[in-house]
Design a protein around this motif. Structure first.
Motif, PDB file in Angstrom:
ATOM      1  N   PRO A 120       0.830  -1.212   0.000  1.00 13.84           N
ATOM      2  CA  PRO A 120       0.000   0.000   0.000  1.00 13.84           C
ATOM      3  C   PRO A 120       0.861   1.257   0.000  1.00 13.84           C
ATOM      4  O   PRO A 120       2.040   1.214   0.376  1.00 13.84           O
ATOM      5  CB  PRO A 120      -0.789  -0.119   1.308  1.00 13.84           C
ATOM      6  CG  PRO A 120       0.104  -0.919   2.205  1.00 13.84           C
ATOM      7  CD  PRO A 120       0.804  -1.907   1.300  1.00 13.84           C
ATOM      8  N   GLU A 121       0.303   2.355  -0.436  1.00  9.09           N
ATOM      9  CA  GLU A 121       0.996   3.640  -0.393  1.00  9.09           C
ATOM     10  C   GLU A 121       1.429   3.925   1.037  1.00  9.09           C
ATOM     11  O   GLU A 121       0.642   3.854   1.973  1.00  9.09           O
ATOM     12  CB  GLU A 121       0.068   4.758  -0.882  1.00  9.09           C
ATOM     13  CG  GLU A 121       0.759   6.074  -1.158  1.00  9.09           C
ATOM     14  CD  GLU A 121       1.386   6.117  -2.555  1.00  9.09           C
ATOM     15  OE1 GLU A 121       2.231   6.995  -2.771  1.00  9.09           O
ATOM     16  OE2 GLU A 121       1.019   5.297  -3.408  1.00  9.09           O
ATOM     17  N   GLY A 122       2.685   4.210   1.229  1.00 12.58           N
ATOM     18  CA  GLY A 122       3.202   4.468   2.562  1.00 12.58           C
ATOM     19  C   GLY A 122       3.531   3.213   3.348  1.00 12.58           C
ATOM     20  O   GLY A 122       3.937   3.293   4.508  1.00 12.58           O
ATOM     21  N   GLY A 123       3.368   2.053   2.722  1.00  8.62           N
ATOM     22  CA  GLY A 123       3.601   0.796   3.426  1.00  8.62           C
ATOM     23  C   GLY A 123       4.818   0.036   2.949  1.00  8.62           C
ATOM     24  O   GLY A 123       4.950  -1.160   3.224  1.00  8.62           O
ATOM     25  N   VAL A 124       5.711   0.714   2.232  1.00 10.84           N
ATOM     26  CA  VAL A 124       6.893   0.056   1.691  1.00 10.84           C
ATOM     27  C   VAL A 124       8.018   0.056   2.731  1.00 10.84           C
ATOM     28  O   VAL A 124       8.336   1.094   3.315  1.00 10.84           O
ATOM     29  CB  VAL A 124       7.376   0.753   0.400  1.00 10.84           C
ATOM     30  CG1 VAL A 124       8.686   0.146  -0.076  1.00 10.84           C
ATOM     31  CG2 VAL A 124       6.306   0.668  -0.678  1.00 10.84           C
ATOM     32  N   ASN A 125       8.609  -1.090   2.951  1.00 10.75           N
ATOM     33  CA  ASN A 125       9.765  -1.225   3.830  1.00 10.75           C
ATOM     34  C   ASN A 125      10.992  -1.454   2.949  1.00 10.75           C
ATOM     35  O   ASN A 125      11.143  -2.529   2.358  1.00 10.75           O
ATOM     36  CB  ASN A 125       9.571  -2.409   4.783  1.00 10.75           C
ATOM     37  CG  ASN A 125      10.750  -2.612   5.720  1.00 10.75           C
ATOM     38  OD1 ASN A 125      11.891  -2.331   5.374  1.00 10.75           O
ATOM     39  ND2 ASN A 125      10.478  -3.110   6.914  1.00 10.75           N
ATOM     40  N   PRO A 126      11.873  -0.463   2.812  1.00 13.75           N
ATOM     41  CA  PRO A 126      13.004  -0.600   1.885  1.00 13.75           C
ATOM     42  C   PRO A 126      13.876  -1.822   2.143  1.00 13.75           C
ATOM     43  O   PRO A 126      14.337  -2.468   1.199  1.00 13.75           O
ATOM     44  CB  PRO A 126      13.782   0.699   2.091  1.00 13.75           C
ATOM     45  CG  PRO A 126      12.768   1.680   2.554  1.00 13.75           C
ATOM     46  CD  PRO A 126      11.831   0.889   3.417  1.00 13.75           C
TER      47      PRO A 126
END
Length: 219
Positions: free
Chosen positions: A41-47
């Motif tokens: 989801p938008e804002g839910g990315v863990n690099p």
């Protein structure tokens, strides 16, 4: 940019001596990174999770540095391994520059499938940003050939000229490329090489990738 996430990777050139395309691993790594964020989801990315998944799914021979950034609210979440990196420019001055990971001169940490590092060696960073900040991400070909002051100067000119991020990235990359081929240029790499005891002059010929992002108020 997808899901407020972007990044760069740089294949380690010494693989050419073994007859391997130095860029193949880096390209596949970034392709797999894109696949890894598609269902997030938008804002839910863990690099870090993205880098780890991309690493596990990359089968090409070779190795690569990598830097992946995602914006969550007013904080840049970053995972970086090796000598690619980024700067945050605020008020036309460098507010933050990511540290370099290397074993020694011109020997960066790197991901790969042969005696290389893995994502657990990568550094996770969090950097606060505000609207108006400009993020310049690049491979070592950028930072080896341009001093921070020159990047600041080019960013300032780009702001005054109303450049879009892609235009500014292209301008910065072209200046780095020009320096890389200048036998008389004095660049960060020139000084580092001399400090390492090498008789080296001019810029460092290298692949150069630059991505620029503007931090703006939400629509």
């Amino acid at each position: 940019m997808r899901k407020q996430t972007f990044g760069v990777a740089d294949g380690v050139s010494s693989w050419v001596k073994k007859g391997i395309d130095a860029g193949e691993y880096a390209r596949e790594l970034m392709e797999n990174a894109i696949f890894a964020i598609e269902d997030k989801p938008e804002g839910g990315v863990n690099p870090m999770a993205v880098l780890n998944e991309a690493f596990l799914n990359t089968e090409a021979q070779g190795s690569s540095t990598a830097c992946i950034l995602t914006l969550k609210g007013d904080v840049l979440h970053v995972v970086n391994i090796g000598d690619s990196g980024f700067v945050v420019i605020r008020g036309r001055r460098t507010m933050y520059k990511s540290p370099v990971q290397h074993w020694g001169f011109n020997c960066p940490f790197q991901l790969g499938n042969w005696r290389s590092n893995n994502p657990s060696m990568a550094e996770e960073l969090k950097v606060g940003v505000i609207p108006g900040d400009i993020v310049v991400v690049g491979t070592d070909g950028l930072f080896d050939n341009l001093y921070d002051s020159k990047i600041e100067e080019l960013v300032s000119q780009g702001i005054d000229q109303g450049n879009f991020p892609a235009e500014l990235a292209s301008t910065i990359a072209k200046f780095a490329l020009t320096n890389s081929m200048d036998r008389y240029a004095v660049c960060p790499f020139t000084i580092a090489a001399q400090e390492a005891g090498l008789k080296f002059t001019g810029g460092k010929i290298d692949n150069i990738t630059v991505v620029v992002a503007y931090i703006r108020y939400p629509d």
